[in-house]
Design a protein around this motif. Structure first.
Motif, mmCIF file in Angstrom:
data_model
loop_
_atom_site.group_PDB
_atom_site.id
_atom_site.type_symbol
_atom_site.label_atom_id
_atom_site.label_comp_id
_atom_site.label_asym_id
_atom_site.label_seq_id
_atom_site.Cartn_x
_atom_site.Cartn_y
_atom_site.Cartn_z
ATOM 1 N N VAL A 185 0.863 -1.180 0.000
ATOM 2 C CA VAL A 185 0.000 0.000 0.000
ATOM 3 C C VAL A 185 0.899 1.229 0.000
ATOM 4 O O VAL A 185 1.888 1.281 0.727
ATOM 5 N N TRP A 186 0.529 2.200 -0.823
ATOM 6 C CA TRP A 186 1.299 3.449 -0.886
ATOM 7 C C TRP A 186 0.580 4.519 -0.082
ATOM 8 O O TRP A 186 -0.631 4.704 -0.208
ATOM 9 N N ARG A 187 1.357 5.236 0.700
ATOM 10 C CA ARG A 187 0.869 6.417 1.411
ATOM 11 C C ARG A 187 1.776 7.557 0.979
ATOM 12 O O ARG A 187 2.896 7.677 1.471
ATOM 13 N N GLY A 188 1.284 8.320 0.029
ATOM 14 C CA GLY A 188 2.131 9.352 -0.557
ATOM 15 C C GLY A 188 3.279 8.695 -1.298
ATOM 16 O O GLY A 188 3.076 7.865 -2.163
ATOM 17 N N GLU A 189 4.484 9.026 -0.927
ATOM 18 C CA GLU A 189 5.682 8.479 -1.572
ATOM 19 C C GLU A 189 6.223 7.240 -0.861
ATOM 20 O O GLU A 189 7.223 6.670 -1.297
ATOM 21 N N THR A 190 5.591 6.833 0.238
ATOM 22 C CA THR A 190 6.110 5.739 1.048
ATOM 23 C C THR A 190 5.260 4.489 0.870
ATOM 24 O O THR A 190 4.035 4.539 0.945
ATOM 25 N N ALA A 191 5.945 3.359 0.654
ATOM 26 C CA ALA A 191 5.269 2.071 0.490
ATOM 27 C C ALA A 191 5.285 1.310 1.813
ATOM 28 O O ALA A 191 6.278 1.344 2.548
ATOM 29 N N PHE A 195 -0.779 -5.954 11.240
ATOM 30 C CA PHE A 195 0.611 -5.935 10.767
ATOM 31 C C PHE A 195 0.811 -4.747 9.839
ATOM 32 O O PHE A 195 -0.019 -4.489 8.969
ATOM 33 N N GLU A 196 1.906 -4.043 10.033
ATOM 34 C CA GLU A 196 2.268 -2.953 9.133
ATOM 35 C C GLU A 196 3.764 -2.702 9.268
ATOM 36 O O GLU A 196 4.297 -2.658 10.366
ATOM 37 N N ARG A 197 4.431 -2.570 8.113
ATOM 38 C CA ARG A 197 5.834 -2.180 8.123
ATOM 39 C C ARG A 197 6.176 -1.523 6.802
ATOM 40 O O ARG A 197 5.583 -1.824 5.760
ATOM 41 N N PRO A 198 7.147 -0.609 6.833
ATOM 42 C CA PRO A 198 7.565 0.035 5.584
ATOM 43 C C PRO A 198 8.163 -0.992 4.627
ATOM 44 O O PRO A 198 8.787 -1.966 5.050
#
Length: 99
Positions: free
Chosen positions: A61-67, A74-77
């Motif tokens: 998932v993309w949030r702005g420029e960060t994937a 669970f969530e991690r860059p």
């Protein structure tokens, strides 16, 4: 079907054994996975790829420029090289199944 399996093997993509999933196949390479619809005649639609996390499949998932890789609880860059490997896996899987 044999040609498809040969193309998958050549791309180092493996079919994971999943008896609990009756409507999809699960393909994997280097920790990246994708669900593929089971059809009477073989393989159907290919789902969006993700990673196999301790909470199950985590989608990119993309949030702005960060994937990010995200699943329930669970969530991690996602590192840029992971995004590139995920895209390569998705392209190789599609080419193997549809060529």
């Amino acid at each position: 079907m044999e040609q498809i399996l040969q193309r998958l093997a050549s791309a180092n993509i493996q079919l994971l054994p999943t008896v609990e999933l009756t409507q999809h196949f699960v393909f994997e390479r280097d920790g990246f996975i994708a669900l593929v619809e089971r059809r009477e005649t073989g393989f159907g639609n290919i789902g969006a790829p993700g990673i196999l996390s301790e909470k199950g499949m985590a989608q990119l998932v993309w949030r702005g420029e960060t994937a990010f890789f995200i699943a329930r609880g669970f969530e991690r860059p996602a590192a840029p090289e992971e995004v590139e490997k995920l895209r390569s896996f998705a392209a190789d899987l599609k080419n193997s199944l549809t060529a």
